[in-house]
Design a protein around this motif. Sequence first.
Motif, PDB file in Angstrom:
ATOM      1  N   THR A  92      43.970  38.935  36.432  1.00  0.00           N
ATOM      2  CA  THR A  92      43.641  39.993  35.472  1.00  0.00           C
ATOM      3  C   THR A  92      42.482  40.872  35.938  1.00  0.00           C
ATOM      4  O   THR A  92      42.051  41.761  35.212  1.00  0.00           O
ATOM      5  CB  THR A  92      43.298  39.392  34.103  1.00  0.00           C
ATOM      6  N   ALA A  93      41.968  40.622  37.134  1.00  0.00           N
ATOM      7  CA  ALA A  93      40.871  41.433  37.666  1.00  0.00           C
ATOM      8  C   ALA A  93      41.422  42.697  38.308  1.00  0.00           C
ATOM      9  O   ALA A  93      42.619  42.817  38.597  1.00  0.00           O
ATOM     10  CB  ALA A  93      40.057  40.633  38.679  1.00  0.00           C
ATOM     11  N   ASP A  94      40.546  43.647  38.558  1.00  0.00           N
ATOM     12  CA  ASP A  94      40.910  44.893  39.226  1.00  0.00           C
ATOM     13  C   ASP A  94      40.435  44.931  40.666  1.00  0.00           C
ATOM     14  O   ASP A  94      41.087  45.534  41.529  1.00  0.00           O
ATOM     15  CB  ASP A  94      40.310  46.082  38.471  1.00  0.00           C
ATOM     16  N   VAL A  95      39.282  44.303  40.914  1.00  0.00           N
ATOM     17  CA  VAL A  95      38.642  44.425  42.224  1.00  0.00           C
ATOM     18  C   VAL A  95      38.062  43.076  42.636  1.00  0.00           C
ATOM     19  O   VAL A  95      37.497  42.351  41.800  1.00  0.00           O
ATOM     20  CB  VAL A  95      37.501  45.479  42.190  1.00  0.00           C
ATOM     21  N   ILE A  96      38.197  42.753  43.912  1.00  0.00           N
ATOM     22  CA  ILE A  96      37.467  41.642  44.528  1.00  0.00           C
ATOM     23  C   ILE A  96      36.668  42.231  45.686  1.00  0.00           C
ATOM     24  O   ILE A  96      37.198  43.008  46.479  1.00  0.00           O
ATOM     25  CB  ILE A  96      38.415  40.554  45.066  1.00  0.00           C
ATOM     26  N   VAL A  97      35.396  41.874  45.767  1.00  0.00           N
ATOM     27  CA  VAL A  97      34.553  42.341  46.870  1.00  0.00           C
ATOM     28  C   VAL A  97      33.983  41.139  47.603  1.00  0.00           C
ATOM     29  O   VAL A  97      33.472  40.203  46.972  1.00  0.00           O
ATOM     30  CB  VAL A  97      33.389  43.230  46.377  1.00  0.00           C
ATOM     31  N   GLU A  98      34.111  41.138  48.934  1.00  0.00           N
ATOM     32  CA  GLU A  98      33.579  40.028  49.731  1.00  0.00           C
ATOM     33  C   GLU A  98      32.997  40.565  51.033  1.00  0.00           C
ATOM     34  O   GLU A  98      33.431  41.609  51.536  1.00  0.00           O
ATOM     35  CB  GLU A  98      34.672  38.980  49.997  1.00  0.00           C
ATOM     36  N   ASN A  99      32.016  39.845  51.571  1.00  0.00           N
ATOM     37  CA  ASN A  99      31.491  40.191  52.888  1.00  0.00           C
ATOM     38  C   ASN A  99      31.304  38.946  53.748  1.00  0.00           C
ATOM     39  O   ASN A  99      30.322  38.800  54.462  1.00  0.00           O
ATOM     40  CB  ASN A  99      30.197  41.014  52.787  1.00  0.00           C
ATOM     41  N   PHE A 100      32.302  38.028  53.661  1.00  0.00           N
ATOM     42  CA  PHE A 100      32.355  36.896  54.578  1.00  0.00           C
ATOM     43  C   PHE A 100      32.646  37.393  55.996  1.00  0.00           C
ATOM     44  O   PHE A 100      33.182  38.498  56.191  1.00  0.00           O
ATOM     45  CB  PHE A 100      33.480  35.929  54.189  1.00  0.00           C
ATOM     46  N   ARG A 101      32.359  36.569  56.988  1.00  0.00           N
ATOM     47  CA  ARG A 101      32.916  36.846  58.303  1.00  0.00           C
ATOM     48  C   ARG A 101      34.432  36.796  58.186  1.00  0.00           C
ATOM     49  O   ARG A 101      34.987  36.026  57.390  1.00  0.00           O
ATOM     50  CB  ARG A 101      32.385  35.843  59.316  1.00  0.00           C
ATOM     51  N   PRO A 102      35.149  37.622  58.945  1.00  0.00           N
ATOM     52  CA  PRO A 102      36.588  37.786  58.722  1.00  0.00           C
ATOM     53  C   PRO A 102      37.398  36.500  58.664  1.00  0.00           C
ATOM     54  O   PRO A 102      38.352  36.403  57.879  1.00  0.00           O
ATOM     55  CB  PRO A 102      37.018  38.657  59.907  1.00  0.00           C
ATOM     56  N   ASP A 103      37.045  35.502  59.463  1.00  0.00           N
ATOM     57  CA  ASP A 103      37.857  34.283  59.489  1.00  0.00           C
ATOM     58  C   ASP A 103      37.608  33.375  58.291  1.00  0.00           C
ATOM     59  O   ASP A 103      38.457  32.539  57.956  1.00  0.00           O
ATOM     60  CB  ASP A 103      37.578  33.500  60.772  1.00  0.00           C
ATOM     61  N   VAL A 104      36.468  33.524  57.624  1.00  0.00           N
ATOM     62  CA  VAL A 104      36.086  32.581  56.573  1.00  0.00           C
ATOM     63  C   VAL A 104      37.030  32.654  55.387  1.00  0.00           C
ATOM     64  O   VAL A 104      37.503  31.637  54.878  1.00  0.00           O
ATOM     65  CB  VAL A 104      34.628  32.831  56.126  1.00  0.00           C
ATOM     66  N   LYS A 105      37.324  33.856  54.914  1.00  0.00           N
ATOM     67  CA  LYS A 105      38.178  33.977  53.725  1.00  0.00           C
ATOM     68  C   LYS A 105      39.582  33.448  53.972  1.00  0.00           C
ATOM     69  O   LYS A 105      40.218  32.888  53.068  1.00  0.00           O
ATOM     70  CB  LYS A 105      38.215  35.418  53.237  1.00  0.00           C
TER      71      LYS A 105
END
Length: 396
Positions: A92-105
Amino acid sequence: MTDAPTPSTALSRFTVLDLTRVRSGPTCVRQLADWGAKVIKIEMPEGLDQGDPMGGPRLGSDFQNLHRNKRGLTLNLKHPEGVALLKELAKTADVIVENFRPDVKERLGIGYEAMAAVNPRIIYASISGFGQDGPYADRPGFDQIAQGMGGLMSITGEPGKGPMRVGIPIADLTAGIFCSQGIMVALLEREVSGKGQWVQTSLLQAQAFMLDFQASRWLMQGQIAKQAGNDHPTSIPTGVFPTSDGFINIAASGNAIWARCAKALDLGALITDERFASGEARSTNRHALNALIAERTKAFTSADLVERMNKAGVPCGPINTIDQVFADPQVQHLGVAQTLNGNKTATYVGQPFTLSRTPSAIVTHPPAIGEHTDAILAEMGVAPADIARLRAEQVV
C-alpha cells in the motif's frame, strides 16, 4: 493512517518507506517528509542496529535535522518475517527509498524486482556511490571520494596548493535532492501509466552533473578547468577583496557592471584602460586588475562598501560566518531557520522554497528508534499478541 500533525498537505496522499542511512538517502526523504508525505523510517531493532556512523548521536543536531517529520518502525530485514512485514507495507506504499550498497538489497530479498512483484505501482528509489552496475558498483561510496572522482576538488582551492574539498558534503546532498526529484517525476508519470519504476542515482553522477558549465567547457570546447581560488574562471573581476575590517565579495561580470564597479570605486580611468577594456583583456590582466581594486577597497569598511556597491548596481556582499548567516535580516525574513512549535531550542534548517497554498513546516522531532512500531503494526492488522511475539524474537 494516523492523526499525527502534518508538515504540509502537498504530498500527504503518498506513503514513503524510508530504508536510508547516513546522509544522501535521508536528504532525499527529508524533501518528501517536509512536504507532507507519510514517511515511515525503518531501522533494525535495538541491539541489532549497527548505528548510523555519519548521522552522529541520535539526539545530535545533524541527525535531528536529517530525520524530522517521520514516524519510526523497527524491522529486522535479515529475518524472513521482517522481510514479509516490509513487503506487506509495500503493498500500500507509494515509494521506497534505500541507499544500501547495490548487492545488499538483493541479498536481503528487498530489491526493486521483489518489491514491484508485490506492488507494480511502487516507486523504488536507490542512491549508491557509483551506480547500481558497472565497474565501480561494488565500491563503498563516500562524499569526499565522489568530490575527488567527480572533478570538484580539482577546481576548488588556490592554484598550486593541491586539491581541496568543499566545506559541505555536496555529493551526498545533491544526490539526495536529485533522487527526490526523480521520485517526483516518477510519481507524475505514474498518474499517466499507472505503473511504478526504479529511480537510480549516485554520488558520482550527482557530482559530475554539478560541474555544470565547467563540464560543458570540456565536453564542448575541450577546456580543462583548473583551480582559480576565489577568482571566477570566466567573469572578471569577480572575487574576494579586502576591506579595512575584513573581506567582501564583488561580482562585476560584463562590461556594463564592470563600468559601474569602477565608477563606484572612483577608478573610472580603468574603464578605458586597454588592459581592462574588454572581458578578454580583463581575463588576461586579472591579477593586475585585482590588485588595483584591492588597493581601493581597503579604504572602506565592509558594511560601507557593500552598501556603496549595491547602490551602484554592482553585486556585492559580506562573507558571513555561520552565525552571521542566521543573524542576517534577509535570511530571517525568508524563514530559513524554523522552530518546532515555537521552541527556539529546537531550530531546524527549513525548506529552501515555498508554496503559497500548501507551505511546509517542522511538526515533529525525529522518532526515537522504533517509536511507532506498535502503532504501525496495529494499523497493518497485526494482533497485540503477535506484536509481542515479534518483539520477543527480535523481528521488530
